[in-house]
Design an enzyme around this catalytic site. Structure first.
Site, PDB file in Angstrom:
ATOM      1  N   SER A   7       3.125   5.565  11.146  1.00 16.51           N
ATOM      2  CA  SER A   7       3.519   5.431   9.738  1.00 16.51           C
ATOM      3  C   SER A   7       5.006   5.133   9.640  1.00 16.51           C
ATOM      4  O   SER A   7       5.840   5.950  10.054  1.00 16.51           O
ATOM      5  CB  SER A   7       3.213   6.716   8.968  1.00 16.51           C
ATOM      6  OG  SER A   7       3.899   6.684   7.730  1.00 16.51           O
ATOM      7  N   HIS A  32       0.929   1.610   9.850  1.00 10.72           N
ATOM      8  CA  HIS A  32       0.527   2.310   8.626  1.00 10.72           C
ATOM      9  C   HIS A  32       1.638   2.218   7.589  1.00 10.72           C
ATOM     10  O   HIS A  32       2.769   2.640   7.831  1.00 10.72           O
ATOM     11  CB  HIS A  32       0.231   3.771   8.975  1.00 10.72           C
ATOM     12  CG  HIS A  32      -0.356   4.565   7.857  1.00 10.72           C
ATOM     13  ND1 HIS A  32      -1.699   4.520   7.517  1.00 10.72           N
ATOM     14  CD2 HIS A  32       0.208   5.439   6.991  1.00 10.72           C
ATOM     15  CE1 HIS A  32      -1.923   5.339   6.505  1.00 10.72           C
ATOM     16  NE2 HIS A  32      -0.785   5.908   6.157  1.00 10.72           N
ATOM     17  N   ASP A  34       2.779   3.214   3.896  1.00 11.80           N
ATOM     18  CA  ASP A  34       2.531   4.163   2.810  1.00 11.80           C
ATOM     19  C   ASP A  34       3.176   3.699   1.521  1.00 11.80           C
ATOM     20  O   ASP A  34       4.394   3.756   1.366  1.00 11.80           O
ATOM     21  CB  ASP A  34       3.115   5.529   3.184  1.00 11.80           C
ATOM     22  CG  ASP A  34       2.261   6.251   4.211  1.00 11.80           C
ATOM     23  OD1 ASP A  34       1.045   6.395   3.968  1.00 11.80           O
ATOM     24  OD2 ASP A  34       2.810   6.669   5.248  1.00 11.80           O
ATOM     25  N   MET A  36       3.790   4.384  -2.311  1.00 10.01           N
ATOM     26  CA  MET A  36       3.756   5.495  -3.284  1.00 10.01           C
ATOM     27  C   MET A  36       4.454   5.058  -4.564  1.00 10.01           C
ATOM     28  O   MET A  36       5.492   4.399  -4.519  1.00 10.01           O
ATOM     29  CB  MET A  36       4.481   6.719  -2.717  1.00 10.01           C
ATOM     30  CG  MET A  36       3.952   7.191  -1.370  1.00 10.01           C
ATOM     31  SD  MET A  36       4.714   8.750  -0.892  1.00 10.01           S
ATOM     32  CE  MET A  36       4.182   8.863   0.813  1.00 10.01           C
ATOM     33  N   HIS A  65      -1.860   2.033   2.984  1.00 11.27           N
ATOM     34  CA  HIS A  65      -2.352   3.256   2.342  1.00 11.27           C
ATOM     35  C   HIS A  65      -1.748   3.340   0.943  1.00 11.27           C
ATOM     36  O   HIS A  65      -0.568   3.645   0.798  1.00 11.27           O
ATOM     37  CB  HIS A  65      -1.937   4.454   3.220  1.00 11.27           C
ATOM     38  CG  HIS A  65      -2.339   5.783   2.664  1.00 11.27           C
ATOM     39  ND1 HIS A  65      -1.824   6.973   3.158  1.00 11.27           N
ATOM     40  CD2 HIS A  65      -3.197   6.125   1.666  1.00 11.27           C
ATOM     41  CE1 HIS A  65      -2.354   7.981   2.486  1.00 11.27           C
ATOM     42  NE2 HIS A  65      -3.177   7.499   1.572  1.00 11.27           N
ATOM     43  N   MET A  67      -1.046   5.021  -2.257  1.00 14.90           N
ATOM     44  CA  MET A  67      -1.008   6.284  -3.009  1.00 14.90           C
ATOM     45  C   MET A  67      -0.443   5.950  -4.378  1.00 14.90           C
ATOM     46  O   MET A  67       0.677   6.314  -4.729  1.00 14.90           O
ATOM     47  CB  MET A  67      -0.150   7.313  -2.264  1.00 14.90           C
ATOM     48  CG  MET A  67      -0.867   7.856  -1.029  1.00 14.90           C
ATOM     49  SD  MET A  67       0.252   8.655   0.130  1.00 14.90           S
ATOM     50  CE  MET A  67       0.820   7.221   1.026  1.00 14.90           C
ATOM     51  N   MET A 136      -7.319  12.866   4.319  1.00 18.96           N
ATOM     52  CA  MET A 136      -5.935  13.349   4.359  1.00 18.96           C
ATOM     53  C   MET A 136      -5.903  14.760   4.945  1.00 18.96           C
ATOM     54  O   MET A 136      -6.650  15.635   4.517  1.00 18.96           O
ATOM     55  CB  MET A 136      -5.328  13.371   2.952  1.00 18.96           C
ATOM     56  CG  MET A 136      -5.026  12.003   2.353  1.00 18.96           C
ATOM     57  SD  MET A 136      -3.917  10.972   3.339  1.00 18.96           S
ATOM     58  CE  MET A 136      -2.402  11.938   3.320  1.00 18.96           C
ATOM     59  N   GLY A 141       2.049  12.382  -0.127  1.00 14.89           N
ATOM     60  CA  GLY A 141       3.333  12.293  -0.836  1.00 14.89           C
ATOM     61  C   GLY A 141       4.548  12.318   0.065  1.00 14.89           C
ATOM     62  O   GLY A 141       5.549  11.687  -0.237  1.00 14.89           O
ATOM     63  N   PHE A 142       4.444  13.042   1.172  1.00 20.06           N
ATOM     64  CA  PHE A 142       5.624  13.190   2.024  1.00 20.06           C
ATOM     65  C   PHE A 142       5.224  13.234   3.494  1.00 20.06           C
ATOM     66  O   PHE A 142       4.161  13.748   3.832  1.00 20.06           O
ATOM     67  CB  PHE A 142       6.386  14.484   1.669  1.00 20.06           C
ATOM     68  CG  PHE A 142       6.847  14.503   0.243  1.00 20.06           C
ATOM     69  CD1 PHE A 142       8.065  13.920  -0.112  1.00 20.06           C
ATOM     70  CD2 PHE A 142       6.050  15.055  -0.757  1.00 20.06           C
ATOM     71  CE1 PHE A 142       8.485  13.901  -1.442  1.00 20.06           C
ATOM     72  CE2 PHE A 142       6.454  15.039  -2.093  1.00 20.06           C
ATOM     73  CZ  PHE A 142       7.681  14.467  -2.426  1.00 20.06           C
ATOM     74  N   GLY A 143       6.115  12.733   4.342  1.00 18.47           N
ATOM     75  CA  GLY A 143       5.922  12.868   5.779  1.00 18.47           C
ATOM     76  C   GLY A 143       6.386  14.245   6.230  1.00 18.47           C
ATOM     77  O   GLY A 143       6.975  15.003   5.457  1.00 18.47           O
ATOM     78  N   GLY A 144       6.085  14.568   7.474  1.00 19.08           N
ATOM     79  CA  GLY A 144       6.615  15.791   8.074  1.00 19.08           C
ATOM     80  C   GLY A 144       5.989  17.094   7.616  1.00 19.08           C
ATOM     81  O   GLY A 144       6.561  18.162   7.812  1.00 19.08           O
ATOM     82  N   ASP A 174      -4.523  11.554   8.523  1.00 15.80           N
ATOM     83  CA  ASP A 174      -3.141  11.224   8.163  1.00 15.80           C
ATOM     84  C   ASP A 174      -2.442  12.480   7.659  1.00 15.80           C
ATOM     85  O   ASP A 174      -2.859  13.060   6.664  1.00 15.80           O
ATOM     86  CB  ASP A 174      -3.174  10.137   7.074  1.00 15.80           C
ATOM     87  CG  ASP A 174      -1.803   9.677   6.632  1.00 15.80           C
ATOM     88  OD1 ASP A 174      -0.798  10.059   7.256  1.00 15.80           O
ATOM     89  OD2 ASP A 174      -1.743   8.915   5.642  1.00 15.80           O
ATOM     90  N   GLY A 175      -1.395  12.871   8.383  1.00 20.06           N
ATOM     91  CA  GLY A 175      -0.587  14.023   7.969  1.00 20.06           C
ATOM     92  C   GLY A 175      -0.546  15.098   9.036  1.00 20.06           C
ATOM     93  O   GLY A 175      -1.575  15.670   9.399  1.00 20.06           O
ATOM     94  N   GLY A 176       0.627  15.292   9.609  1.00 23.62           N
ATOM     95  CA  GLY A 176       0.783  16.363  10.599  1.00 23.62           C
ATOM     96  C   GLY A 176       0.087  16.105  11.921  1.00 23.62           C
ATOM     97  O   GLY A 176      -0.216  17.047  12.660  1.00 23.62           O
ATOM     98  N   GLY A 196       3.524   9.707  11.804  1.00 27.97           N
ATOM     99  CA  GLY A 196       4.856   9.301  11.368  1.00 27.97           C
ATOM    100  C   GLY A 196       5.904   9.987  12.207  1.00 27.97           C
ATOM    101  O   GLY A 196       6.435   9.404  13.166  1.00 27.97           O
ATOM    102  N   SER A 197       6.184  11.242  11.883  1.00 28.31           N
ATOM    103  CA  SER A 197       7.252  11.948  12.598  1.00 28.31           C
ATOM    104  C   SER A 197       7.009  12.042  14.099  1.00 28.31           C
ATOM    105  O   SER A 197       7.955  11.959  14.882  1.00 28.31           O
ATOM    106  CB  SER A 197       7.494  13.344  12.018  1.00 28.31           C
ATOM    107  OG  SER A 197       6.581  13.687  11.037  1.00 28.31           O
TER     108      SER A 197
HETATM  109  C1  DX5 Z   1       1.815  11.196   3.614  1.00 27.51           C
HETATM  110  C2  DX5 Z   1       1.595   9.840   4.216  1.00 27.51           C
HETATM  111  C3  DX5 Z   1       1.602   9.850   5.688  1.00 27.51           C
HETATM  112  C4  DX5 Z   1       2.882  10.314   6.350  1.00 27.51           C
HETATM  113  C5  DX5 Z   1       2.519  11.046   7.615  1.00 27.51           C
HETATM  114  O1  DX5 Z   1       1.481  11.194   2.291  1.00 27.51           O
HETATM  115  O2  DX5 Z   1       0.360   9.312   3.801  1.00 27.51           O
HETATM  116  O3  DX5 Z   1       1.177   8.608   6.228  1.00 27.51           O
HETATM  117  O4  DX5 Z   1       3.754   9.266   6.654  1.00 27.51           O
HETATM  118  O5  DX5 Z   1       3.656  11.579   8.163  1.00 27.51           O
HETATM  119  P1  DX5 Z   1       3.610  12.666   9.338  1.00 27.51           P
HETATM  120  O6  DX5 Z   1       2.878  12.045  10.490  1.00 27.51           O
HETATM  121  O7  DX5 Z   1       5.053  12.892   9.611  1.00 27.51           O
HETATM  122  O8  DX5 Z   1       2.914  13.879   8.810  1.00 27.51           O
HETATM  123 ZN    ZN Z   2      -0.428   7.518   4.882  1.00 30.52          ZN
END
Ligand code: DX5
Ligand code: ZN
Length: 220
Positions: A7, A32, A34, A36, A65, A67, A136, A141-144, A174-176, A196-197
């Site tokens: 991501s 990926h 994102d 938003m 993706h 959102m 999900m 909404g947010f990475g990390g 997707d997420g964590g 992502g992270s």
């Molecule tokens: C969150 C995004 C994800 C995000 C994942 O809403 O849809 O794609 O970038 O980030 P990580 O892998 O850091 O959780």
């Molecule tokens: Zn995503």
């Protein structure tokens, strides 16, 4: 087949083209993206023009993706920008069946995403037309953020429904997603992993992608 989709939300936005090339060279399967809108989720990222600006930098499959609150209005824009797979949320304001049809008409692959509190069964009526379902594993909404293990039951439900109907559809998480959680998701039945992270935060992105892939392959 296992696929890794880094991501770009966690990348260096000032060098998005170079970051995309770096992911391709590091062995990613998808990129990926994102999107938003500050309405569907409480954050704003980028839209079709930014995606278009990196389309000629890489041959990676663009996994977009959305959102956003009204995906149906923007499907053509994302197709024109170079999207290959367009995933929108079942919880958005757009009619789901019509949005899936619009994505397919444009020549893209279609995916539906569900938030942690949305039941897996919501996507059952559309499975025949989908290439991917995104479960999900955090609130979008947010990475990390931290992976929510309670979402794994939905993956099992989806995988068994797909098997029952003889459908070979990707299940994306997707997420964590990281070296600790990727196996949990793969063993539940997920085969496409957004990270992502974990990938952009790694010193060696290629080694991280390879590691995530091999952990997922063993657990799937
Ligand atoms: C969150 C995004 C994800 C995000 C994942 O809403 O849809 O794609 O970038 O980030 P990580 O892998 O850091 O959780
Ligand atoms: Zn995503």
């Amino acid at each position: 087949m296992i696929k890794i989709s880094p991501s770009v939300l966690a990348s260096d936005f000032s060098a998005l083209g170079a970051e995309s090339i770096r992911m391709e060279k590091s062995g990613a399967d998808y990129l990926h993206l994102d999107v938003m809108d500050g309405r569907f989720v409480p954050n704003i990222t980028f839209g079709a023009p930014v995606i278009k600006s990196i389309r000629n930098k890489t041959d990676l499959i663009f996994d977009v993706h959305l959102m956003i609150d009204e995906p149906l209005k923007y499907i053509e824009d994302f197709k024109k920008a170079g999207a290959d797979i367009i995933v929108f949320h079942a919880e958005s304001s757009s009619p789901v069946a019509e949005t899936v049809d619009k994505i397919l008409e444009c020549g893209c692959k279609a995916g539906i995403s569900i938030k942690p509190n949305t039941a897996a069964e919501v996507v059952f009526p559309y499975l025949d037309k989908l290439s991917m379902v995104l479960v999900m594993t955090v609130e979008p909404g947010f990475g990390g953020q931290s992976f929510m293990p309670e979402t794994m039951e939905k993956i099992k439900t989806l995988r068994s429904e797909m098997k029952r109907r003889g459908l070979d559809i990707d299940i994306q998480v997707d997420g964590g997603i990281n070296e600790k959680t990727v196996e949990i998701a793969a063993s539940a039945g997920a085969n496409v992993f957004v990270a992502g992270s974990a990938v952009f935060g790694a010193e060696d992105a290629a080694a991280e992608i390879a590691k995530l892939r091999s952990l997922a392959e063993k657990a799937f």
